[in-house]
Motif scaffolding. Structure first.
Motif, short mmCIF file in Angstrom:
data_model
loop_
_atom_site.label_atom_id
_atom_site.label_comp_id
_atom_site.label_asym_id
_atom_site.label_seq_id
_atom_site.Cartn_x
_atom_site.Cartn_y
_atom_site.Cartn_z
N UNK A 42 -4.90 5.58 -3.09
CA UNK A 42 -5.10 4.12 -3.38
C UNK A 42 -3.84 3.21 -3.44
N UNK A 43 -3.28 4.02 -4.57
CA UNK A 43 -1.93 3.23 -5.07
C UNK A 43 -1.03 3.14 -3.69
N UNK A 44 -0.57 4.23 -3.11
CA UNK A 44 0.17 4.30 -1.80
C UNK A 44 -0.48 3.27 -0.86
N UNK A 45 -1.62 3.36 -0.53
CA UNK A 45 -2.20 2.65 0.76
C UNK A 45 -2.07 0.92 0.09
N UNK A 46 -2.15 0.59 -1.27
CA UNK A 46 -1.96 -0.55 -1.64
C UNK A 46 -0.65 -1.07 -1.47
N UNK A 47 0.47 -0.31 -1.64
CA UNK A 47 1.79 -0.50 -1.42
C UNK A 47 2.03 -0.73 0.01
N UNK A 48 1.45 0.12 0.89
CA UNK A 48 1.68 -0.13 2.60
C UNK A 48 1.14 -1.12 2.90
N UNK A 49 0.02 -1.60 2.38
CA UNK A 49 -0.60 -2.94 2.98
C UNK A 49 0.24 -4.16 2.61
N UNK A 50 0.60 -4.17 1.40
CA UNK A 50 1.70 -5.07 0.94
C UNK A 50 3.10 -5.07 1.79
N UNK A 51 3.54 -3.96 2.01
CA UNK A 51 4.59 -3.97 2.78
C UNK A 51 4.17 -4.51 4.34
N UNK A 52 3.26 -4.07 4.78
CA UNK A 52 2.83 -4.41 5.99
C UNK A 52 2.33 -5.90 6.30
N UNK A 53 1.32 -6.39 5.29
CA UNK A 53 1.01 -7.78 5.56
C UNK A 53 1.67 -8.94 4.72
N UNK A 54 2.47 -8.51 3.90
CA UNK A 54 3.44 -9.58 3.10
C UNK A 54 2.76 -10.15 2.00
N UNK A 55 1.62 -9.47 1.49
CA UNK A 55 1.01 -10.30 0.18
C UNK A 55 1.06 -9.25 -0.61
N UNK A 56 0.79 -9.61 -2.12
CA UNK A 56 0.98 -8.99 -3.30
C UNK A 56 -0.57 -8.68 -3.66
N UNK A 57 -0.86 -7.46 -3.90
CA UNK A 57 -2.18 -6.96 -4.62
C UNK A 57 -2.13 -6.55 -6.11
N UNK A 58 -2.94 -7.52 -6.81
CA UNK A 58 -2.77 -7.05 -8.41
C UNK A 58 -3.46 -5.93 -8.60
N UNK A 59 -3.45 -5.32 -9.63
CA UNK A 59 -3.86 -4.12 -10.20
C UNK A 59 -5.62 -4.42 -10.34
N UNK A 60 -6.29 -3.64 -9.68
CA UNK A 60 -7.85 -3.70 -9.67
C UNK A 60 -8.32 -4.70 -8.77
#
Length: 128
Positions: A42-60
């Motif tokens: 889930x952490x890896x996916x979050x990081x990849x989503x941030x890179x791909x879409x250019x937004x930040x995902x807060x913890x939780x």
């Protein structure tokens, strides 16, 4: 960006992150369960989503943390009304129908589907 484009990008991310075939990544597929995702994934996916879409995902923000361990939100192996309300507030991109029908704690991870991930990204892109 169209929902179908978001799905395709997420499908690529999940194929890469979880080593699954693209035909396994359907809107109904559950990340934890069907696709074998674990918390580190889930952490890896979050990081990849941030890179791909250019937004930040807060913890939780993507997947709720600590709700199933809180006795105020879970009693006798079932998510309480307050727990369900908290989940709906924290992660509005999930479909809670299954959890409302059967509030067993085991069902919490079942709401984390590919479609929920698409909805999450769609909402993030609209507010970015």
């Amino acid at each position: 960006m169209e929902r179908s484009e978001i799905f395709e990008k997420i499908q690529e991310i999940l194929v890469d992150a979880l080593a699954v075939d693209d035909d396994e990544v359907t809107p109904e597929a559950k990340l934890i369960g069907d696709l074998g995702a674990e918390s580190i994934d889930i952490l890896d996916i979050s990081f990849k989503l941030e890179q791909e879409f250019g937004f930040k995902i807060a913890q939780g923000e993507l997947f709720p943390e600590g709700v199933t361990q809180d006795p105020e939100y879970v009693q006798d192996g079932k998510v309480t009304e307050k727990g369900l309300a908290t989940l709906k507030e924290r992660v509005p991109h999930f479909d809670f129908t299954q959890l409302e029908n059967d509030p067993s704690v085991e069902n919490v991870s079942k709401i984390f589907t590919v479609d929920a991930l698409v909805t999450f990204c769609e909402q993030k892109l609209q507010t970015a």
